[in-house]
Design a protein around this motif. Structure first.
Motif, PDB file in Angstrom:
ATOM      1  N   CYS A   5       0.852  -1.190   0.000  1.00  0.00           N
ATOM      2  CA  CYS A   5       0.000   0.000   0.000  1.00  0.00           C
ATOM      3  C   CYS A   5       0.887   1.237   0.000  1.00  0.00           C
ATOM      4  CB  CYS A   5      -0.940   0.008   1.208  1.00  0.00           C
ATOM      5  SG  CYS A   5      -0.084   0.170   2.812  1.00  0.00           S
ATOM      6  N   PRO A  30      -3.503   0.239  -3.091  1.00  0.00           N
ATOM      7  CA  PRO A  30      -4.352   1.013  -2.171  1.00  0.00           C
ATOM      8  C   PRO A  30      -3.564   2.162  -1.556  1.00  0.00           C
ATOM      9  CG  PRO A  30      -4.643  -1.343  -1.811  1.00  0.00           C
ATOM     10  CD  PRO A  30      -3.476  -1.198  -2.749  1.00  0.00           C
ATOM     11  N   ASP A  55     -10.306   2.275  -3.334  1.00  0.00           N
ATOM     12  CA  ASP A  55      -9.086   1.874  -2.638  1.00  0.00           C
ATOM     13  C   ASP A  55      -8.240   3.051  -2.165  1.00  0.00           C
ATOM     14  OD1 ASP A  55      -9.603  -0.846  -2.768  1.00  0.00           O
ATOM     15  OD2 ASP A  55      -8.560  -1.108  -4.673  1.00  0.00           O
TER      16      ASP A  55
END
Length: 249
Positions: A5, A30, A55
């Motif tokens: 992420c 994300p 996301d």
């Protein structure tokens, strides 16, 4: 397989962050945006930027906790959601988003490593900041007894989530502008390998920085703490090196 992420701490850069997010979206990771106690107007602007984006997660601090506090909030959220790695990037657009593949390539080759940018400055980089970084990097060499850390101040890097959260939990970290320096030193002490990649850093003319004069004093204090801790750790470090040398014979 790494689960990656991106964390963006944001304070007073709502005019830039939309562009950063749009450039990041093409990589499919994300994104965790941390609203670090912004004004109501800026907080609302962040909400509008993030609300319809898939996301993209917006976390909120009621009060400003500093860059380190925001990054840690993002890291804890990443841990709760079982991400293995988190890429930290600034909200002001100074970092080269297009170097994300360099980071992911290193993560795939060495998932235990901390991956950090080694900055290439343009002509707009303030001389005081460049000199300050050189001083910090000198002290970091003393604090780690190593030349491995090429730059300790850049906020464009990737952390192995579990190890970094554990390291933050074990230490009373300062969550302001000294966080980037301290966490890298302490991760090195914890045995994490650190990999670097070259990346351009853009200091736009008339750009706004959250870095204050008082942060220079805080950096001096954190180097004092880290150097003192290194002196106290020295017998352990020497014993470990001696044991390793003996064991390899």
């Amino acid at each position: 397989m790494p689960k990656i992420c991106v964390i963006i701490p944001c304070y007073k850069h709502t005019d830039k962050i939309a562009g950063v997010i749009q450039r990041l979206l093409s990589y499919g990771f994300p994104i965790i945006v941390v609203d670090d106690g912004n004004s109501k107007e800026d907080a609302m602007e962040l909400y509008k930027i993030c609300e319809n984006l898939r996301d993209v997660f917006l976390l909120h601090h009621d009060e400003n906790k500093g860059k380190g506090g925001s990054v840690l909030t993002g890291l804890l959220f990443a841990k709760e959601n079982r991400f293995t790695h988190a890429i930290q990037i600034d909200a002001d657009g100074q970092h080269c988003v297009e170097d994300i593949p360099k980071i992911t390539d290193i993560i795939n080759e060495n998932p235990d490593a901390v991956v950090s940018g080694c900055p290439i400055y343009d002509d707009n980089a303030p001389k005081s900041r460049v000199i300050g970084r050189k001083i910090t990097n000198f002290f970091v060499k003393l604090e780690t007894l190593s030349n491995e850390i090429k730059d300790a101040m850049i906020g464009f890097r990737a952390y192995p989530v579990d190890l970094t959260c554990q390291c933050a939990k074990d230490c009373n970290l300062n969550f302001g502008m000294t966080f980037d320096i301290e966490i890298l030193v302490r991760l090195k002490w914890a045995g994490a390998p650190i990999e670097f990649f070259e990346t351009k850093v853009d200091y736009p003319k008339n750009g706004y920085s959250n870095f204050k004069v008082s942060d220079q004093l805080k950096i001096s204090i954190i180097h004092t703490v880290l150097c003192t801790t290194m002196i106290l750790r020295l017998p352990y470090v020497l014993f470990k090196a001696l044991f390793k040398s003996h064991d390899s014979k």
